[in-house]
Design a protein around this motif. Sequence first.
Motif, short mmCIF file in Angstrom:
data_model
loop_
_atom_site.label_atom_id
_atom_site.label_comp_id
_atom_site.label_asym_id
_atom_site.label_seq_id
_atom_site.Cartn_x
_atom_site.Cartn_y
_atom_site.Cartn_z
N HIS A 35 0.34 -1.68 0.24
CA HIS A 35 -0.11 -0.12 0.11
C HIS A 35 1.05 1.30 -0.24
N LEU A 36 2.23 1.22 1.09
CA LEU A 36 2.76 2.48 1.06
C LEU A 36 3.24 2.71 0.11
N VAL A 37 4.45 1.65 -0.91
CA VAL A 37 5.00 1.94 -2.32
C VAL A 37 4.13 2.07 -3.27
N ASN A 38 2.68 1.73 -3.41
CA ASN A 38 1.98 2.14 -4.38
C ASN A 38 1.67 3.89 -4.59
N GLU A 39 1.24 3.93 -3.30
CA GLU A 39 1.16 5.68 -2.34
C GLU A 39 2.34 6.26 -3.16
N ALA A 40 3.29 5.94 -2.64
CA ALA A 40 4.57 6.39 -3.01
C ALA A 40 4.97 6.48 -4.88
N ILE A 41 4.28 5.82 -5.23
CA ILE A 41 4.87 5.84 -6.85
C ILE A 41 3.49 6.57 -7.59
N ARG A 42 2.80 7.18 -6.71
CA ARG A 42 1.40 6.88 -6.81
C ARG A 42 1.46 8.50 -6.91
N HIS A 43 2.96 9.28 -6.08
CA HIS A 43 3.08 10.85 -6.48
C HIS A 43 4.50 10.82 -6.58
N GLY A 44 4.54 9.78 -7.32
CA GLY A 44 6.33 10.38 -7.94
C GLY A 44 7.45 10.66 -7.22
N LEU A 45 7.48 10.04 -5.81
CA LEU A 45 8.63 9.92 -4.88
C LEU A 45 9.18 8.78 -4.82
N VAL A 46 9.44 7.69 -5.85
CA VAL A 46 10.52 6.61 -5.23
C VAL A 46 11.28 6.55 -6.45
N LYS A 47 12.39 6.39 -5.90
CA LYS A 47 14.00 6.61 -6.12
C LYS A 47 14.34 5.12 -6.71
N GLU A 48 13.55 3.99 -5.84
CA GLU A 48 14.13 2.74 -6.15
C GLU A 48 13.06 1.91 -4.94
N ILE A 49 13.11 0.62 -6.08
CA ILE A 49 12.28 -0.42 -5.03
C ILE A 49 13.76 -1.09 -4.91
N ILE A 50 13.00 -2.28 -3.91
CA ILE A 50 13.47 -2.77 -3.14
C ILE A 50 13.10 -4.34 -2.87
N THR A 51 12.68 -5.32 -3.70
CA THR A 51 11.88 -6.66 -3.43
C THR A 51 12.37 -7.40 -3.65
N VAL A 52 11.33 -9.26 -2.54
CA VAL A 52 12.04 -10.10 -2.27
C VAL A 52 11.66 -11.23 -4.03
N ASN A 53 10.47 -10.87 -4.20
CA ASN A 53 9.62 -11.19 -5.27
C ASN A 53 9.54 -10.05 -6.80
N ASP A 54 9.40 -10.64 -7.96
CA ASP A 54 9.37 -9.75 -8.94
C ASP A 54 8.35 -8.53 -8.69
N PHE A 55 8.69 -7.77 -9.03
CA PHE A 55 7.79 -6.22 -9.52
C PHE A 55 7.86 -5.82 -10.51
N ASP A 56 6.90 -5.69 -11.56
CA ASP A 56 7.02 -5.08 -12.73
C ASP A 56 6.86 -3.99 -12.86
N ASN A 57 7.73 -3.02 -12.84
CA ASN A 57 7.30 -1.72 -13.33
C ASN A 57 8.77 -0.46 -13.89
N GLU A 58 8.82 0.80 -14.01
CA GLU A 58 9.69 1.04 -14.99
C GLU A 58 10.23 1.98 -13.98
N ILE A 59 10.55 1.63 -12.09
CA ILE A 59 11.13 2.27 -11.30
C ILE A 59 12.83 1.12 -11.57
N LEU A 60 13.25 2.00 -10.43
CA LEU A 60 14.73 1.23 -10.60
C LEU A 60 14.55 0.39 -9.59
N THR A 61 14.89 -1.20 -9.91
CA THR A 61 14.00 -2.18 -8.61
C THR A 61 15.20 -2.78 -8.24
N TYR A 62 15.44 -3.92 -7.89
CA TYR A 62 16.13 -3.96 -7.01
C TYR A 62 16.11 -5.46 -5.94
N LYS A 63 15.94 -6.88 -6.76
CA LYS A 63 15.41 -7.76 -5.90
C LYS A 63 16.15 -8.85 -5.34
#
Length: 239
Positions: A35-63
Amino acid sequence: MEITSLNNDKVKYWAKLQEKKFRDQEGLFIVEGDHLVNEAIRHGLVKEIITVNDFDNEILTYKVTEQIMKKISKQQSISKLCAICYKIPEKQVGNKILCLDNIQDPGNLGTIIRSAVAFDIDTILLNNESVDLYNDKVIRACEGMIFNVNVIRCDLKEKLLELKEENYKIIGTSVKNNNLLKNVEVSDKFAIILGNEGQGVSKEIDALCDDYIYIKMNDKCESLNVAVASSIIMYELSR
């Protein structure tokens, strides 16, 4: 991009963002959970994403591994998804203001932020001695509403003096019999002041008030939790 080592420099960097001093230095903070990650994405404030599982998006993501997530996470049950976010830009002061004088409990601040959004407060002034806005407990308690209200950290006395010059009505809160909340008339521009959990509003801030409001309650109860009181006040003023 995949990271598996706990000793990776990136992992060490993320973990340091648990510290207020480092958050302030970098201008970043962490949010956890879908929920919080999606809210941050919606407001354009995410620099990068960290995930244990796959997460399909256009933001720089680290598994990463669950062990790495455990090092980053502040929750007892670790999140599967986190985001490194830019701090939320402060905007111009609005007309409906809530002023917080030395609030210390992160749960209280989070609840106050959530209620402020619910009841149409457009600006929260948070004095320099209050708990960090980006404390993980604040972020969790406000359920993502941190992204939906303008919060300004400031020298509260200095800011209130400016507001008085601009004809805002400064309203204090009291546990004594002053004006009943339901009878208070507020102007189009107002600032409600709420104080520290134990000590209340400081004397120098209290001296700036134009009026006071009082929540009538049973004599058996001397006072209310600041988050509860603020919610009642904001609800009444929004009616």
